[in-house]
Enzyme design. Structure first.
Site, short mmCIF file in Angstrom:
data_model
loop_
_atom_site.label_atom_id
_atom_site.label_comp_id
_atom_site.label_asym_id
_atom_site.label_seq_id
_atom_site.Cartn_x
_atom_site.Cartn_y
_atom_site.Cartn_z
N SER B 50 40.53 18.68 -5.56
CA SER B 50 40.24 17.89 -4.60
C SER B 50 38.97 17.29 -4.80
O SER B 50 37.86 18.15 -5.48
CB SER B 50 40.20 18.69 -3.24
OG SER B 50 40.02 17.69 -1.98
N GLU B 51 38.66 16.00 -4.68
CA GLU B 51 37.64 15.46 -5.31
C GLU B 51 36.11 15.68 -4.76
O GLU B 51 35.10 15.91 -5.50
CB GLU B 51 37.68 13.85 -5.08
CG GLU B 51 37.40 13.65 -3.71
CD GLU B 51 37.40 11.93 -3.37
OE1 GLU B 51 38.17 11.09 -4.18
OE2 GLU B 51 37.03 11.64 -2.12
N ASN B 52 36.26 16.58 -3.60
CA ASN B 52 35.07 16.98 -3.10
C ASN B 52 34.59 18.23 -3.65
O ASN B 52 33.43 18.80 -3.42
CB ASN B 52 35.24 16.93 -1.40
CG ASN B 52 36.07 18.02 -1.04
OD1 ASN B 52 37.32 18.18 -1.62
ND2 ASN B 52 35.73 19.17 -0.31
N GLY B 53 35.36 18.86 -4.71
CA GLY B 53 34.85 19.98 -5.37
C GLY B 53 35.59 21.14 -5.16
O GLY B 53 35.17 22.13 -5.39
N SER B 92 33.49 17.61 -10.75
CA SER B 92 34.88 17.22 -10.03
C SER B 92 35.20 15.70 -10.71
O SER B 92 36.46 15.54 -11.18
CB SER B 92 34.48 16.87 -8.76
OG SER B 92 35.75 16.50 -7.99
#
Lengths: 220, 219
Positions: B50-53, B92
């Protein structure tokens, strides 16, 4: 050694028309206490650099709704209908950036680089008015460094040396913004008496100026 | 046959899940693409980024169980699976741009026969921003667009995208409730026709030019 201050004391570092970086991804790892204090002042016309404008009733979103932000350099505004409305009405200037490019531009400023070369945005509107540089036959966009007057970030743990550590997915932009601003304020959920274990420090304390005991909209 | 929205999404999500192989690192867009996880084939485990980490996104949490420190990119509470880790935004996006994601599944407003895709802006109407989508599509090894075949009867698979692009010449596969297309340097190929559609139906609802070259083992 960094100074531990109250949220209201942080107001003294703010002025009209400054560029302010604020950490957080939606409500996760998002500082809110200093925002509540600067909302009480008459200051504004700020340029906001952040991942997103959160929701209308939380942290960065409140600054948008209160009309404090003149321009936002941002990757996503879809969760805050007020940002979209203001943009369409010409009340705010929105500079949409691919999220990874935004992160790298902030890193470039903090890392002393003249910019970064990224393939992201080639062949799209993002490439408009930007220099394209070919390296070994592949095109890249030159993306320039992004600095701020103030960085306001969140940490789960801070010690009195300013060292920071994080829980869960709260790291996001909080890890990079402290390198790229003149004054750096951290809202720490826990201020630890003992120094953090050097093995666990994520952000070195030398980047930090002030710590506010606080938390986050996303983690109370 | 008239399918409900829910049935349509299930058909697409189920077909998307067939593309996943054991240990693939996968990134899924919000909404329909995320539903594919529910239909993972037996003995296939994937690592969701997930791109938020978050690398190794686990189960969704409700309001009573959620830890506010852990969300996915859509803001939903999630857990992290054993072997996973948390990273900052730089790391990320290193994973995405650097070619470390095996499969990316996203929705789209338009896809064209050259592999161009638009999903972040309808000028004057809908401008949520690109978020991480542009970085994600540039670096992924395989880009699958999972979407309903048409929007209110209007073709979404077109000759040339008219909306602002998310990425140029990058889409590998399109999965809809009507079928599966593959896009290669040689052009766009119809590989599968869904049991809920027919070749005539697909021809009538697709603006793009495509070659019919069905996979032998397709349903």
């Amino acid at each position: 050694m960094v100074q531990i201050i109250k949220p209201a004391e942080a107001v003294q570092f703010f002025q009209n028309k400054q560029t302010i970086m604020i950490g957080g991804f939606l409500n996760c790892g998002s500082p809110e206490l200093v925002i509540a204090e600067i909302l009480k002042t008459n200051m504004g016309e700020w340029t906001l650099i952040a991942n997103d404008t959160a929701y209308p009733d939380s942290n960065r979103g409140k600054l948008i709704c209160a009309g404090k932000i003149k321009k936002a350099i941002i990757s996503h505004i879809g969760t805050n209908p007020e940002t979209v409305r203001k943009m369409n009405a010409g009340e705010i200037e929105i500079d949409l950036e691919p999220q990874g490019t935004l992160a790298e531009r902030i890193r470039a400023a903090g890392a002393g680089l003249g910019g970064i070369l990224t393939p992201v945005g080639i062949g799209t509107d993002v490439a408009k008015n930007k220099q394209i540089i070919a390296v070994d036959g592949r095109d890249y966009l030159l993306e320039k460094p992004l600095r701020a007057d103030i960085a306001l970030v969140y940490a789960t743990y801070a010690d009195r040396f300013g060292n920071l550590a994080f829980a869960g997915s709260t790291r996001n932009f909080n890890v990079l913004m402290p390198m790229a601003a003149d004054v750096v304020i951290v809202e720490a959920e826990n201020i630890c008496e003992e120094p953090l274990d050097p093995n666990n420090v994520v952000v070195p304390g030398i980047f930090i100026d002030y710590i506010v005991a606080g938390g986050s909209d996303g983690a109370k | 046959m008239e399918l409900s929205k829910d049935e349509t999404q299930k058909i697409i999500a189920r077909r998307v899940a067939q593309e996943f192989h054991n240990n693939d690192v996968v990134t899924l867009g919000i909404g329909l693409p995320t539903k594919a996880i529910q239909y993972l084939p037996e003995n296939v485990e994937i690592i969701v980024q997930s791109e938020n980490g978050v690398l190794g996104v686990g189960a969704y949490q409700d309001e009573t169980t959620r830890d506010e420190h852990i969300i996915n990119a859509g803001g939903m509470g999630v857990t992290i699976n054993p072997g996973g880790c948390f990273v900052d935004s730089l790391m990320s996006f290193n994973m995405m741009r650097g070619g470390h994601i095996d499969i990316t599944v996203l929705g789209a407003l338009q896809v064209d026969e050259q592999g161009n895709m638009a999903n972040w802006c309808i000028p004057g109407k809908f401008t949520p921003g690109m978020g991480g989508a542009m970085d994600l599509v540039v670096g992924t090894k395989k880009l699958i667009i999972a979407m309903e075949h048409t929007a209110k009867g209007v073709a979404k698979i077109v000759k040339q995208c008219t909306l602002p692009l998310t990425v140029a010449h990058k889409v590998n596969m399109i999965i809809t409730e009507k079928g599966v297309f593959e896009i290669t340097e040689q052009g766009m190929f119809l590989r599968e026709i869904s049991p809920y559609s027919s070749l005539d139906d697909i021809k009538n609802t697709t603006e793009a030019d495509f070659v019919v070259e069905l996979c032998k083992n397709a349903a």
